[in-house]
Write an enzyme that holds these catalytic residues in place. Structure first.
Site, PDB file in Angstrom:
ATOM      1  N   CYS A   1      15.887  -6.596  -4.064  1.00 59.88           N
ATOM      2  CA  CYS A   1      15.600  -7.657  -5.020  1.00 59.88           C
ATOM      3  C   CYS A   1      15.445  -6.998  -6.396  1.00 59.88           C
ATOM      4  O   CYS A   1      14.807  -5.946  -6.521  1.00 59.88           O
ATOM      5  CB  CYS A   1      14.310  -8.388  -4.642  1.00 59.88           C
ATOM      6  SG  CYS A   1      14.444  -9.245  -3.063  1.00 59.88           S
TER       7      CYS A   1
ATOM      8  N   CYS B   1      11.892  -5.908  -7.772  1.00 62.38           N
ATOM      9  CA  CYS B   1      10.912  -5.307  -6.858  1.00 62.38           C
ATOM     10  C   CYS B   1      11.127  -3.798  -6.762  1.00 62.38           C
ATOM     11  O   CYS B   1      12.246  -3.328  -6.559  1.00 62.38           O
ATOM     12  CB  CYS B   1      11.053  -5.937  -5.479  1.00 62.38           C
ATOM     13  SG  CYS B   1       9.947  -5.219  -4.248  1.00 62.38           S
TER      14      CYS B   1
ATOM     15  N   CYS C   1       1.874  -6.889  -6.168  1.00 59.73           N
ATOM     16  CA  CYS C   1       3.100  -7.374  -5.543  1.00 59.73           C
ATOM     17  C   CYS C   1       4.317  -6.751  -6.217  1.00 59.73           C
ATOM     18  O   CYS C   1       4.444  -6.776  -7.434  1.00 59.73           O
ATOM     19  CB  CYS C   1       3.210  -8.886  -5.724  1.00 59.73           C
ATOM     20  SG  CYS C   1       1.836  -9.777  -5.035  1.00 59.73           S
TER      21      CYS C   1
ATOM     22  N   CYS D   1      -2.596  -5.574   3.114  1.00 59.67           N
ATOM     23  CA  CYS D   1      -1.179  -5.833   2.893  1.00 59.67           C
ATOM     24  C   CYS D   1      -0.410  -4.666   3.524  1.00 59.67           C
ATOM     25  O   CYS D   1      -0.523  -3.531   3.086  1.00 59.67           O
ATOM     26  CB  CYS D   1      -0.930  -5.941   1.391  1.00 59.67           C
ATOM     27  SG  CYS D   1       0.799  -6.213   0.980  1.00 59.67           S
TER      28      CYS D   1
ATOM     29  N   CYS E   1      13.526  -0.526   1.517  1.00 55.78           N
ATOM     30  CA  CYS E   1      13.968  -1.880   1.876  1.00 55.78           C
ATOM     31  C   CYS E   1      15.456  -1.983   1.615  1.00 55.78           C
ATOM     32  O   CYS E   1      15.964  -1.410   0.665  1.00 55.78           O
ATOM     33  CB  CYS E   1      13.203  -2.907   1.025  1.00 55.78           C
ATOM     34  SG  CYS E   1      13.561  -4.620   1.453  1.00 55.78           S
TER      35      CYS E   1
ATOM     36  N   GLU F   1       3.043   2.857   1.809  1.00 57.50           N
ATOM     37  CA  GLU F   1       1.787   2.417   1.199  1.00 57.50           C
ATOM     38  C   GLU F   1       1.252   1.139   1.840  1.00 57.50           C
ATOM     39  O   GLU F   1       2.019   0.308   2.320  1.00 57.50           O
ATOM     40  CB  GLU F   1       2.009   2.152  -0.295  1.00 57.50           C
ATOM     41  CG  GLU F   1       2.353   3.409  -1.054  1.00 57.50           C
ATOM     42  CD  GLU F   1       2.608   3.188  -2.538  1.00 57.50           C
ATOM     43  OE1 GLU F   1       2.161   4.025  -3.329  1.00 57.50           O
ATOM     44  OE2 GLU F   1       3.257   2.200  -2.906  1.00 57.50           O
TER      45      GLU F   1
HETATM   46  N1  SAH Z   1      10.496  -8.497   2.010  1.00 53.84           N
HETATM   47  C1  SAH Z   1       9.454  -9.462   2.211  1.00 53.84           C
HETATM   48  C2  SAH Z   1       8.078  -8.834   2.216  1.00 53.84           C
HETATM   49  C3  SAH Z   1       7.647  -8.275   0.872  1.00 53.84           C
HETATM   50  S1  SAH Z   1       6.455  -9.350   0.275  1.00 53.84           S
HETATM   51  C4  SAH Z   1       9.584 -10.575   1.209  1.00 53.84           C
HETATM   52  O1  SAH Z   1      10.422 -10.459   0.318  1.00 53.84           O
HETATM   53  O2  SAH Z   1       8.901 -11.570   1.331  1.00 53.84           O
HETATM   54  C5  SAH Z   1       6.244  -8.844  -1.357  1.00 53.84           C
HETATM   55  C6  SAH Z   1       6.152 -10.048  -2.270  1.00 53.84           C
HETATM   56  O3  SAH Z   1       6.051  -9.575  -3.629  1.00 53.84           O
HETATM   57  C7  SAH Z   1       7.409 -10.891  -2.200  1.00 53.84           C
HETATM   58  O4  SAH Z   1       7.118 -12.238  -2.345  1.00 53.84           O
HETATM   59  C8  SAH Z   1       8.162 -10.364  -3.389  1.00 53.84           C
HETATM   60  O5  SAH Z   1       9.150 -11.228  -3.792  1.00 53.84           O
HETATM   61  C9  SAH Z   1       7.059 -10.183  -4.391  1.00 53.84           C
HETATM   62  N2  SAH Z   1       7.436  -9.314  -5.499  1.00 53.84           N
HETATM   63  C10 SAH Z   1       8.407  -8.376  -5.537  1.00 53.84           C
HETATM   64  N3  SAH Z   1       8.486  -7.822  -6.744  1.00 53.84           N
HETATM   65  C11 SAH Z   1       7.556  -8.411  -7.506  1.00 53.84           C
HETATM   66  C12 SAH Z   1       7.145  -8.257  -8.863  1.00 53.84           C
HETATM   67  N4  SAH Z   1       7.726  -7.368  -9.692  1.00 53.84           N
HETATM   68  N5  SAH Z   1       6.133  -9.024  -9.299  1.00 53.84           N
HETATM   69  C13 SAH Z   1       5.506  -9.900  -8.484  1.00 53.84           C
HETATM   70  N6  SAH Z   1       5.840 -10.082  -7.188  1.00 53.84           N
HETATM   71  C14 SAH Z   1       6.869  -9.360  -6.723  1.00 53.84           C
END
Ligand code: SAH
Length: 348
Positions: A123, A126, A340, A112, A119, A99
């Site tokens: 996390c 996420c 995000c 984006c 991945c 996506e």
């Molecule tokens: N792997 C990289 C690129 C992904 S960026 C990284 O971690 O930076 C995606 C962004 O969205 C990251 O800052 C991530 O931490 C954030 N993110 C992930 N899950 C989220 C959620 N449930 N709510 C808000 N932001 C989130």
């Protein structure tokens, strides 16, 4: 040609940087400037057929068609959010789904971009991590995510954030090539300062990136400055602890003279206390970073909640009391699971 019953794919022309293409054409006895012409057809005119490259001799167009694959980005669904964000679901050559999100604003049109299918880093909050890792994207598959909104939707894309699915530094070489194609004057010609790479804290990647001398912006997904909390939220912290990460970030800002952005997802009851805000502010001041707070987005089956509004406001104040710049990100496209942390390559 059939190999093991499968059709062998030609290399995709969009996987090569201008320099690479120039070298390949040179070896085939072609003039060096042809690579720029091809680049301009691909990325400034958005053509997806070699026969349309009118200023190339017919013989070269035929040679290209028999040496490279050139297919348009294949989007199987587009969803539009009430707030204007658009999410595109791409189907890749091997059937994988990925996506990208267009985030329109008055003075900028940001895409984006995803760098991997799934991945590795899982996390806890996420959605992309819940899928596990499937594979890396190629440079052309990343660039396609920009070509689609730019040429098919007719949006003049001005900014790129590598903040979609995946960890960009876990796919370093392809990322760098994608950036070179996006940045090249005959390519999409998007300035390096308008491109941001976000990492979960992949230290070797940050170090390689800082040695590159580019002007591309760097963002770090921090989410906690406490080792224990961060390890629970982000398993990558067990490999690259936050203490080391902050030291590497400080070196980066010192050596490059550039600012870093810390992204901090606010999770109710986990990392939203005033003392955590102060510790975050202190760390950011020490590093030379600004802070972007993101109230946690929800996704199906997620137990995580954003804090109450009042808690968020107090958090911002505490961070700012440490003398650092702090902004609150209004994550767009929540109603279409495009915000995000909500990207998961689901076909729904
Ligand atoms: N792997 C990289 C690129 C992904 S960026 C990284 O971690 O930076 C995606 C962004 O969205 C990251 O800052 C991530 O931490 C954030 N993110 C992930 N899950 C989220 C959620 N449930 N709510 C808000 N932001 C989130």
């Amino acid at each position: 040609m059939a190999v093991n019953g499968k059709k062998k794919l030609l290399p995709s022309i969009k996987d090569f940087t201008e320099e690479e293409l120039q070298a390949q054409l040179g070896q085939a006895g072609e003039k060096a400037y042809r690579s720029q012409q091809i680049f301009s057809w691909l990325y400034q005119h958005g053509v997806s057929d070699f026969s349309l490259m009118k200023n190339l001799p017919l013989t070269l167009r035929e040679k290209l068609a028999s040496s490279y694959r050139l297919s348009p980005p294949s989007v199987i669904s587009t969803q539009k959010s009430r707030d204007g964000a658009e999410k595109y679901l791409f189907r890749l050559e091997d059937g994988c789904l990925v996506e990208a999100v267009l985030i329109p604003a008055r003075h900028r049109q940001t895409v984006c971009v995803s760098t991997q299918v799934g991945c590795r880093y899982r996390c806890a909050f996420c959605a992309s991590g819940q899928m596990g890792f499937i594979r890396n994207l190629s440079p052309g598959e990343m660039v396609d995510q920009v070509l689609y909104p730019n040429f098919v939707r007719g949006v003049r894309v001005s900014h790129i954030v590598f903040m979609g699915m995946g960890e960009p530094f876990d796919n370093f070489d392809a990322l760098v090539k994608a950036i070179q194609i996006i940045n090249h004057p005959s390519g999409l010609n998007i300035g390096s300062r308008k491109i941001t790479v976000s990492t979960a804290g992949h230290i070797p990647g940050i170090e390689k990136f800082s040695q590159s001398g580019w002007q591309v912006e760097l963002a770090i997904s921090l989410h906690s400055v406490e080792e224990e909390t961060r390890s629970k939220l982000m398993p990558i912290n067990r490999i690259y602890p936050v203490k080391e990460l902050l030291a590497v970030c400080r070196r980066y800002t010192r050596e490059t003279g550039r600012l870093i952005t810390f992204e901090y997802v606010l999770l109710r009851g986990i990392n939203d206390a005033p003392e955590q805000a102060r510790a975050l502010g202190k760390a950011a001041r020490w590093v030379g970073a600004k802070i972007n707070l993101i109230p946690c987005s929800r996704f199906p089956d997620s137990p995580w909640q954003p804090p109450e509004r009042k808690t968020i406001q107090e958090f911002v104040k505490e961070v700012e009391s440490q003398g650092v710049v702090c902004t609150l990100r209004r994550s767009r496209g929540k109603d279409i699971q495009a915000a995000c942390g909500q990207l998961a390559g689901r076909n729904v």
